[in-house]
Scaffold this active site. Structure first.
Site, PDB file in Angstrom:
ATOM      1  N   ALA A   1      -5.338   7.436   9.833  1.00  0.00           N
ATOM      2  CA  ALA A   1      -6.207   6.584  10.658  1.00  0.00           C
ATOM      3  C   ALA A   1      -5.851   6.668  12.136  1.00  0.00           C
ATOM      4  CB  ALA A   1      -6.085   5.143  10.167  1.00  0.00           C
TER       5      ALA A   1
ATOM      6  N   THR B   1      -7.883   2.599   2.275  1.00  0.00           N
ATOM      7  CA  THR B   1      -7.882   1.757   1.079  1.00  0.00           C
ATOM      8  C   THR B   1      -8.220   2.571  -0.157  1.00  0.00           C
ATOM      9  OG1 THR B   1      -8.848  -0.207   0.012  1.00  0.00           O
ATOM     10  CG2 THR B   1     -10.281   1.032   1.507  1.00  0.00           C
TER      11      THR B   1
ATOM     12  N   ASN C   1      -9.113   8.622   5.384  1.00  0.00           N
ATOM     13  CA  ASN C   1      -7.998   8.479   4.458  1.00  0.00           C
ATOM     14  C   ASN C   1      -7.387   9.865   4.264  1.00  0.00           C
ATOM     15  OD1 ASN C   1      -6.327   7.929   2.199  1.00  0.00           O
ATOM     16  ND2 ASN C   1      -7.700   6.285   1.551  1.00  0.00           N
TER      17      ASN C   1
ATOM     18  N   CYS D   1       6.586 -33.622   3.298  1.00  0.00           N
ATOM     19  CA  CYS D   1       6.780 -34.213   1.955  1.00  0.00           C
ATOM     20  C   CYS D   1       7.877 -33.522   1.153  1.00  0.00           C
ATOM     21  CB  CYS D   1       5.458 -34.174   1.173  1.00  0.00           C
ATOM     22  SG  CYS D   1       5.044 -32.542   0.536  1.00  0.00           S
TER      23      CYS D   1
ATOM     24  N   ASP E   1      -1.416  -8.680   7.702  1.00  0.00           N
ATOM     25  CA  ASP E   1      -0.361  -8.445   8.707  1.00  0.00           C
ATOM     26  C   ASP E   1      -0.748  -8.837  10.133  1.00  0.00           C
ATOM     27  OD1 ASP E   1      -1.073  -4.890   8.270  1.00  0.00           O
ATOM     28  OD2 ASP E   1      -2.067  -6.339   9.604  1.00  0.00           O
TER      29      ASP E   1
ATOM     30  N   CYS F   1       8.268 -28.261   2.896  1.00  0.00           N
ATOM     31  CA  CYS F   1       7.361 -28.967   3.806  1.00  0.00           C
ATOM     32  C   CYS F   1       8.126 -30.021   4.604  1.00  0.00           C
ATOM     33  CB  CYS F   1       6.254 -29.642   2.973  1.00  0.00           C
ATOM     34  SG  CYS F   1       5.153 -30.671   3.942  1.00  0.00           S
TER      35      CYS F   1
ATOM     36  N   ASN G   1      -5.861  -6.635   4.673  1.00  0.00           N
ATOM     37  CA  ASN G   1      -4.472  -6.761   5.127  1.00  0.00           C
ATOM     38  C   ASN G   1      -4.175  -8.181   5.592  1.00  0.00           C
ATOM     39  OD1 ASN G   1      -4.481  -4.032   4.646  1.00  0.00           O
ATOM     40  ND2 ASN G   1      -4.683  -3.453   6.796  1.00  0.00           N
TER      41      ASN G   1
ATOM     42  N   HIS H   1      -8.016 -11.318   2.165  1.00  0.00           N
ATOM     43  CA  HIS H   1      -6.872 -11.786   1.351  1.00  0.00           C
ATOM     44  C   HIS H   1      -6.016 -12.795   2.111  1.00  0.00           C
ATOM     45  CE1 HIS H   1      -7.306  -7.866  -1.117  1.00  0.00           C
ATOM     46  NE2 HIS H   1      -8.008  -8.846  -1.634  1.00  0.00           N
TER      47      HIS H   1
HETATM   48  N1  APR Z   1      -4.083   6.394   7.360  1.00  0.00           N
HETATM   49  C1  APR Z   1      -5.117   6.035   6.538  1.00  0.00           C
HETATM   50  N2  APR Z   1      -4.972   5.788   5.213  1.00  0.00           N
HETATM   51  C2  APR Z   1      -3.733   5.923   4.700  1.00  0.00           C
HETATM   52  C3  APR Z   1      -2.608   6.296   5.474  1.00  0.00           C
HETATM   53  C4  APR Z   1      -2.820   6.543   6.863  1.00  0.00           C
HETATM   54  N3  APR Z   1      -1.814   6.911   7.673  1.00  0.00           N
HETATM   55  N4  APR Z   1      -1.514   6.349   4.650  1.00  0.00           N
HETATM   56  C5  APR Z   1      -1.948   6.009   3.418  1.00  0.00           C
HETATM   57  N5  APR Z   1      -3.286   5.765   3.433  1.00  0.00           N
HETATM   58  C6  APR Z   1      -4.159   5.363   2.329  1.00  0.00           C
HETATM   59  C7  APR Z   1      -3.712   5.817   0.959  1.00  0.00           C
HETATM   60  O1  APR Z   1      -4.187   7.136   0.701  1.00  0.00           O
HETATM   61  C8  APR Z   1      -4.403   4.774   0.069  1.00  0.00           C
HETATM   62  O2  APR Z   1      -5.737   5.165  -0.222  1.00  0.00           O
HETATM   63  O3  APR Z   1      -4.138   3.947   2.279  1.00  0.00           O
HETATM   64  C9  APR Z   1      -4.433   3.526   0.954  1.00  0.00           C
HETATM   65  C10 APR Z   1      -3.399   2.501   0.536  1.00  0.00           C
HETATM   66  O4  APR Z   1      -3.819   2.011  -0.720  1.00  0.00           O
HETATM   67  P1  APR Z   1      -3.263   0.604  -1.235  1.00  0.00           P
HETATM   68  O5  APR Z   1      -1.796   0.543  -0.990  1.00  0.00           O
HETATM   69  O6  APR Z   1      -3.818   0.398  -2.608  1.00  0.00           O
HETATM   70  O7  APR Z   1      -3.901  -0.417  -0.208  1.00  0.00           O
HETATM   71  P2  APR Z   1      -5.218  -1.277  -0.380  1.00  0.00           P
HETATM   72  O8  APR Z   1      -6.338  -0.434  -0.892  1.00  0.00           O
HETATM   73  O9  APR Z   1      -5.421  -1.969   0.914  1.00  0.00           O
HETATM   74  O10 APR Z   1      -4.792  -2.378  -1.490  1.00  0.00           O
HETATM   75  C11 APR Z   1      -5.707  -3.437  -1.671  1.00  0.00           C
HETATM   76  O11 APR Z   1      -4.088  -4.420  -3.172  1.00  0.00           O
HETATM   77  O12 APR Z   1      -1.983  -5.183  -3.704  1.00  0.00           O
HETATM   78  C12 APR Z   1      -3.214  -5.558  -3.227  1.00  0.00           C
HETATM   79  O13 APR Z   1      -3.632  -7.401  -1.855  1.00  0.00           O
HETATM   80  C13 APR Z   1      -3.118  -6.114  -1.832  1.00  0.00           C
HETATM   81  O14 APR Z   1      -4.739  -5.942  -0.027  1.00  0.00           O
HETATM   82  C14 APR Z   1      -4.026  -5.207  -1.009  1.00  0.00           C
HETATM   83  C15 APR Z   1      -4.950  -4.655  -2.064  1.00  0.00           C
END
Ligand code: APR
Length: 229
Positions: A215, A171, A196, A133, A86, A130, A84, A101
């Site tokens: 989470a 994730t 998840n 520059c 953020d 910038c 993330n 990232h």
């Molecule tokens: N608590 C936990 N997990 C959750 C929740 C929650 N409340 N809500 C959704 N999820 C899960 C979803 O089930 C999914 O598996 O979070 C995950 C989100 O998946 P992605 O949006 O693909 O996020 P991520 O895996 O971090 O993406 C990786 O993709 O676009 C790129 O750079 C971007 O860092 C990002 C990377």
């Protein structure tokens, strides 16, 4: 250690990228491709501002971020690798955070590399330029088509090799090379605990304990279950 993705920030009001309500259903990931950005900075920045800066301003760390910071302060969690950008882990109090990232916190000039805080930069006129520059400023997160910083890569993989337990939180495991981190930990003998509400690419392959929950619900309960240190 912990490995987190966009899902840990969903309960802070930041949508995930994939799955229901995912950002890639609404926006074209092309806007975050480095070649598109350099050719169409204004169009790319309009999406970047809406997805990241408008949403991030309103977001607060949630109970999941706070629980991970508490696990670190108790000496249980040694490192946190996040995909993330953020900054919510740091705002919750986590100190050892590897941002695989990069981060949206700072902007950098594409020509002279001068950097500045996004929060101190006027984003009403796009693309921001910038002050030294006049060239375009780019957020300090990794665009599609850009390499991962050597430091983040090396540190994340080192921690994965050393982990005895890895919390894999929020994730899909879709994106590489970040998605390799839990696989490296598993290959070195770590126990994987996945949190998840839905299955991911890891769940049926390498997850040892699957906590099918949000989470912000699961992590505080995990903390309660630990012996008071
Ligand atoms: N608590 C936990 N997990 C959750 C929740 C929650 N409340 N809500 C959704 N999820 C899960 C979803 O089930 C999914 O598996 O979070 C995950 C989100 O998946 P992605 O949006 O693909 O996020 P991520 O895996 O971090 O993406 C990786 O993709 O676009 C790129 O750079 C971007 O860092 C990002 C990377």
């Amino acid at each position: 250690m912990a490995f987190t993705g966009a899902g840990i920030s969903v309960e802070s009001g930041i949508p995930p990228f994939r799955g229901e309500g995912g950002l890639w259903q609404k926006y074209d990931p092309e806007s975050l491709d480095i070649h598109f950005f350099l050719r169409n900075p204004e169009a790319s920045w309009r999406v970047i501002r809406e997805i990241f800066y408008e949403a991030f301003d309103k977001a607060q760390p949630n109970a999941a971020h706070v629980a991970l910071a508490e696990l670190e302060s108790r000496g249980v969690l040694k490192a946190l690798i996040t995909q993330n950008i953020d900054n919510l882990h740091q705002r919750a109090g986590s100190r050892v955070v590897v941002e695989f990232h990069g981060s949206a916190r700072t902007l950098r000039c594409v020509d002279c590399a001068e950097s500045c805080e996004a929060s101190q930069t006027d984003l009403s006129k796009l693309p921001p330029t910038c002050r030294l520059c006049g060239a375009i400023l780019k957020p300090d997160f990794v665009f599609f088509g850009e390499p991962i910083s050597h430091h983040a890569y090396a540190r994340a993989f080192l921690e994965a090799e050393r982990a005895d337990v890895m919390l894999v939180i929020g994730t899909t495991g879709e994106v590489m090379p970040a998605g390799l981190v839990p696989r490296i930990a598993k290959s070195k003998g770590a126990t994987l605990i996945e949190i998840n509400p839905a299955e991911s690419n890891y769940t049926r392959e390498i997850t040892d304990i699957f906590i099918e929950a949000k989470a912000a619900e699961a992590l505080p309960r995990l903390l309660e279950a630990l012996p008071a240190s």
